[in-house]
Scaffold this motif. Structure first.
Motif, PDB file in Angstrom:
ATOM      1  N   TYR A  80      -4.027 -42.187 -32.373  1.00 54.68           N
ATOM      2  CA  TYR A  80      -4.112 -43.263 -31.376  1.00 54.68           C
ATOM      3  C   TYR A  80      -3.609 -42.772 -30.019  1.00 54.68           C
ATOM      4  CZ  TYR A  80      -5.058 -46.937 -34.876  1.00 54.68           C
ATOM      5  OH  TYR A  80      -5.619 -47.729 -35.843  1.00 54.68           O
ATOM      6  N   SER A  81      -2.482 -42.053 -30.027  1.00 53.99           N
ATOM      7  CA  SER A  81      -1.887 -41.564 -28.773  1.00 53.99           C
ATOM      8  C   SER A  81      -2.822 -40.610 -28.050  1.00 53.99           C
ATOM      9  CB  SER A  81      -0.557 -40.866 -29.063  1.00 53.99           C
ATOM     10  OG  SER A  81       0.377 -41.747 -29.641  1.00 53.99           O
ATOM     11  N   PHE A  84      -5.843 -42.393 -26.557  1.00 52.11           N
ATOM     12  CA  PHE A  84      -5.410 -43.180 -25.392  1.00 52.11           C
ATOM     13  C   PHE A  84      -5.204 -42.283 -24.180  1.00 52.11           C
ATOM     14  CE2 PHE A  84      -1.807 -44.926 -22.921  1.00 52.11           C
ATOM     15  CZ  PHE A  84      -2.394 -46.098 -22.484  1.00 52.11           C
ATOM     16  N   SER A 101      -7.746 -49.391 -20.128  1.00 47.30           N
ATOM     17  CA  SER A 101      -6.780 -48.977 -21.145  1.00 47.30           C
ATOM     18  C   SER A 101      -6.176 -50.191 -21.839  1.00 47.30           C
ATOM     19  CB  SER A 101      -5.684 -48.120 -20.519  1.00 47.30           C
ATOM     20  OG  SER A 101      -4.985 -48.836 -19.510  1.00 47.30           O
ATOM     21  N   ILE A 105      -6.389 -50.997 -25.870  1.00 46.02           N
ATOM     22  CA  ILE A 105      -5.264 -51.358 -26.744  1.00 46.02           C
ATOM     23  C   ILE A 105      -5.567 -52.670 -27.467  1.00 46.02           C
ATOM     24  CG2 ILE A 105      -2.831 -52.018 -26.781  1.00 46.02           C
ATOM     25  CD1 ILE A 105      -2.421 -50.163 -24.365  1.00 46.02           C
ATOM     26  N   LYS A 106      -6.081 -53.656 -26.733  1.00 42.75           N
ATOM     27  CA  LYS A 106      -6.417 -54.946 -27.335  1.00 42.75           C
ATOM     28  C   LYS A 106      -7.463 -54.775 -28.436  1.00 42.75           C
ATOM     29  CE  LYS A 106      -8.023 -59.621 -26.162  1.00 42.75           C
ATOM     30  NZ  LYS A 106      -9.075 -59.647 -27.201  1.00 42.75           N
ATOM     31  N   GLN A 108      -8.003 -52.165 -30.314  1.00 42.26           N
ATOM     32  CA  GLN A 108      -7.387 -51.558 -31.496  1.00 42.26           C
ATOM     33  C   GLN A 108      -6.604 -52.596 -32.295  1.00 42.26           C
ATOM     34  OE1 GLN A 108      -8.402 -48.375 -32.018  1.00 42.26           O
ATOM     35  NE2 GLN A 108      -9.440 -48.780 -30.060  1.00 42.26           N
ATOM     36  N   PHE A 153       2.513 -49.195 -20.870  1.00 46.87           N
ATOM     37  CA  PHE A 153       1.376 -48.320 -21.123  1.00 46.87           C
ATOM     38  C   PHE A 153       0.853 -47.639 -19.856  1.00 46.87           C
ATOM     39  CE2 PHE A 153      -0.706 -52.388 -20.161  1.00 46.87           C
ATOM     40  CZ  PHE A 153      -1.724 -52.005 -19.299  1.00 46.87           C
ATOM     41  N   VAL A 162       2.782 -45.822 -26.984  1.00 46.93           N
ATOM     42  CA  VAL A 162       1.618 -46.683 -27.206  1.00 46.93           C
ATOM     43  C   VAL A 162       0.995 -46.395 -28.566  1.00 46.93           C
ATOM     44  CG1 VAL A 162      -0.738 -47.164 -26.442  1.00 46.93           C
ATOM     45  CG2 VAL A 162       1.115 -47.058 -24.766  1.00 46.93           C
ATOM     46  N   ILE A 166       0.896 -48.988 -31.893  1.00 46.39           N
ATOM     47  CA  ILE A 166      -0.371 -49.399 -32.506  1.00 46.39           C
ATOM     48  C   ILE A 166      -0.355 -49.030 -33.998  1.00 46.39           C
ATOM     49  CG2 ILE A 166      -2.866 -49.042 -32.549  1.00 46.39           C
ATOM     50  CD1 ILE A 166      -2.757 -48.579 -29.539  1.00 46.39           C
ATOM     51  N   PHE A 186       2.574 -54.709 -24.912  1.00 49.64           N
ATOM     52  CA  PHE A 186       2.291 -53.517 -24.110  1.00 49.64           C
ATOM     53  C   PHE A 186       2.186 -53.967 -22.649  1.00 49.64           C
ATOM     54  CE2 PHE A 186       0.672 -53.018 -28.347  1.00 49.64           C
ATOM     55  CZ  PHE A 186       0.929 -51.711 -28.697  1.00 49.64           C
TER      56      PHE A 186
END
Length: 653
Positions: A80-81, A84, A101, A105-106, A108, A153, A162, A166, A186
């Protein structure tokens, strides 16, 4: 019985007769007063040793269940990192990439199955910020309480935290033991261009404000839609309801995660404006860390940190707490009485590299290269185990955290210094002022009249300083003036109005007692009382500020009195001493340099003299209302009042 009382009175009289000549020796008492101030400095440096026996422990919160997080969690979080970071390298506040971004995140969190939302707000740099909210509903509760896990974030070091959050949200979504809802927050925190090099906690501040401003959901109807509450600052698109859980039980903020092998957990305890969380939540994190065979500390730039704390750790804690410059966005939660703490896995910082707005050197050093290193699998795994255990600990608590220590000082992450010990240096400082004032009372004739004669000029100086501090803010607030820069205007008021009025009132007193025309005892007494009162006020508002900014100073008031008592007439000596007085509070000067590095060298001279009301909690009001009157009054003592000894001349007048 009568003989016993008589003997006590006799011995008391002998003791008084023995002490009284000593107290009446102003020069000797002044030297004692100076010595006591240095004793107060020594007591501050000894505070870590005072706390060596005050171990923080709350066994009832501890959970004996082994964490279930596996290496698979670490691999997912790192993935995930990396996604991102690769897709959104420049997450400037208000930019399209910041919004993209946030949407990523939303998405995911939506895929994981959380109840999500984008929360918009007007932020710094005249841009629109956005927060991402995801809620994991507890399976074994009615949702009356929740716990917040948060990170920013839009910073250059955000990718590890972040990705970790997640991944942790995905893990927690599949558990069944939760007793409280979990809110994953976040935030965008005012990062500058190219991914952010500063934080102003705007995102978390607006979110927590709106959380408490929004009406709670109707029972068993969490999807209810209402219009935006008039007290909310941020907004939700399409006029949807602000998503919330129950009462916030606590919060943990993650900062700088996973870029190096975790050698220890860094704990950030300090909140806003000197506020501190209950020690229970700090102890829960540190105890869990040690149970996982990983050290804990409060210094982000000291790998081998003593468990019992150190002077360096004490000064780091005091610096950030005194100036309301916390190192993580957990700090805003303390303003609302929510116990919170920030944590980091990176202990490789240098002394200047503190994450928040309290370092201008972000503009000098390029720290971003340090965060191009691969993320550490072991760090993510160990931090995941610690966080799972911490959440279990806090879910086990059926009552509010009750350590009862919210006034304390820390020199390390394990031991603490209770408030009784921490107040001792400031009390000794006040006593050092008091003994000199007591000597004046016993020695100087008609001291009350002398004090009254000095009051007009002293209070005109205090009024000038109050106007300097309050008038610009008040006039700007009511819209009377467009700018709060009124220093020249206030100075003109002081010269043309306050000074003539004070002289007129003083002349009324002097007309009856002409010898008081150049008397210095009254003004010296007022300075001693003023500094003592301000020190006590600082001690009550923020003892860390009192220790750093008031105690770490030269005894300028006492030594000025010593020069006057010795009838020093040399103007060269007086001028040199006046220069020393201007540099008598080195921590103030250090903070000036710290701030000037950001605002430019041209503000150096004005900054040293009159500071700026935008720099640091309590810094500007104490500088303006305490040090500035003292500097002005010391100038009057040295160059306007009479240095000759006049304490006995009232008898023959």
């Amino acid at each position: 019985m009568d003989s016993l009382i008589h003997e006590i009175e006799h011995q008391s009289t002998k003791l008084i007769n023995l002490i009284l000549p000593f107290l009446k020796n102003i020069k000797l008492i002044t030297l004692l007063s100076i010595l006591l101030q240095f004793v107060s400095i020594a007591l501050v440096l000894l505070l870590p040793s005072f706390g060596s026996q005050t171990y923080v422990s709350e066994k009832n919160l501890q959970c004996t269940v082994s964490p279930f997080i596996s290496n698979n969690f670490a691999e997912k979080s790192i993935n995930y990192s990396n996604i991102f970071s690769e897709n959104f390298p420049n997450r400037s506040l208000g930019s399209n990439e910041a919004l993209e971004s946030a949407n990523w995140i939303k998405n995911q969190l939506d895929t994981i199955g959380l109840d999500t939302q984008l929360h918009f707000f007007n932020s710094s740099f005249d841009r629109v910020g956005v927060n991402v909210v995801g809620i994991v509903k507890a399976t074994k509760s009615l949702g009356t309480e929740c716990f917040v896990l948060t990170t920013s974030f839009d910073q250059w070091h955000s990718k590890g935290a972040v990705g970790f959050l997640i991944g942790f949200a995905e893990y927690m979504k599949n558990t069944t033991w939760q007793a409280r809802d979990l809110i994953f927050l976040f935030t965008s925190e005012g990062g500058e261009m190219n991914g952010g090099t500063s934080m102003d906690i705007s995102g978390s501040s607006v979110w927590i404000h709106d959380y408490f401003s929004s009406p709670p959901p109707i029972k068993n109807n969490f999807s209810r839609k209402t219009s935006r509450d008039k007290h909310q600052i941020g907004w939700i698109k399409d006029n949807k309801v602000f998503k919330r859980g129950g009462k916030i039980y606590g919060a943990i903020a993650l900062n700088r995660v996973g870029n190096q092998e975790m050698e220890k957990i860094i704990v950030y305890p300090e909140g806003l404006k000197g506020g501190l969380s209950n020690l229970d939540i700090i102890n829960t994190v540190t105890t869990t860390t040690f149970l996982n065979e990983i050290p804990a500390g409060i210094n982000s730039h000291m790998v081998d940190e003593p468990v019992e704390g150190s002077i360096y750790g004490l000064l780091v804690f005091m610096w950030n707490s005194a100036l309301s410059l916390p190192r993580s966005n957990h700090a805003i939660f303390t303003k609302y009485g929510i116990n919170s703490v920030g944590i980091s896995t990176d202990s490789s910082h240098n002394v200047w590299d503190i994450d928040f707005l309290n370092t201008p050197l972000h503009k000098v050093h390029n720290f971003k290269n340090e965060y191009k290193q691969p993320l550490s699998n072991s760090t993510f795994l160990n931090l995941g185990k610690i966080m799972e255990t911490v959440v279990r600990h806090l879910h086990n608590a059926d009552e509010q955290l009750h350590q009862s220590y919210t006034w304390y000082v820390m020199a390390g992450a394990v031991f603490f210094i209770d408030i009784g010990q921490a107040l001792l240096p400031t009390i000794v400082l006040v006593v050092s002022m008091g003994v000199q004032f007591l000597s004046f009372i016993l020695t100087v004739d008609n001291l009350p009249i002398r004090v009254i004669s000095a009051m007009p000029e002293f209070f005109s100086t205090i009024t000038f300083c109050f106007l300097l501090y309050l008038l610009p803010t008040i006039l700007t607030y009511i819209g009377f003036i467009p700018s709060n820069d009124l220093k020249l205007f206030v100075f003109i008021i002081y010269i043309l109005i306050l000074t003539p009025v004070s002289k007129y009132i003083k002349n009324i007193v002097i007309s009856k007692y002409p010898i008081l025309t150049y008397d210095w005892y009254g003004l010296q007494s007022l300075l001693l009382l003023h500094y003592s009162l301000v020190s006590l006020m600082c001690m009550m508002l923020n003892n860390q500020f009192a220790c750093l900014f008031m105690i770490f100073s030269l005894p300028t008031i006492q030594f000025t009195g010593f020069l006057m008592e010795c009838s020093i007439r040399s103007k060269i000596i007086k001028f040199l001493w006046l220069l020393v007085c201007l540099f008598s509070h080195p921590v103030f000067l250090f903070f000036e340099w710290w701030s000037i590095w950001s605002v430019g060298w041209k503000n150096l001279f004005s900054g040293v003299l009159i500071a700026s009301n935008n720099w640091g909690f309590l810094f500007y009001p104490i500088f303006t209302l305490c040090l500035l009157p003292i500097f002005i009054s010391i100038f009057k003592l040295l160059f306007i009042t009479n240095c000759y000894n006049t304490k006995q001349k009232f008898k023959n007048f």
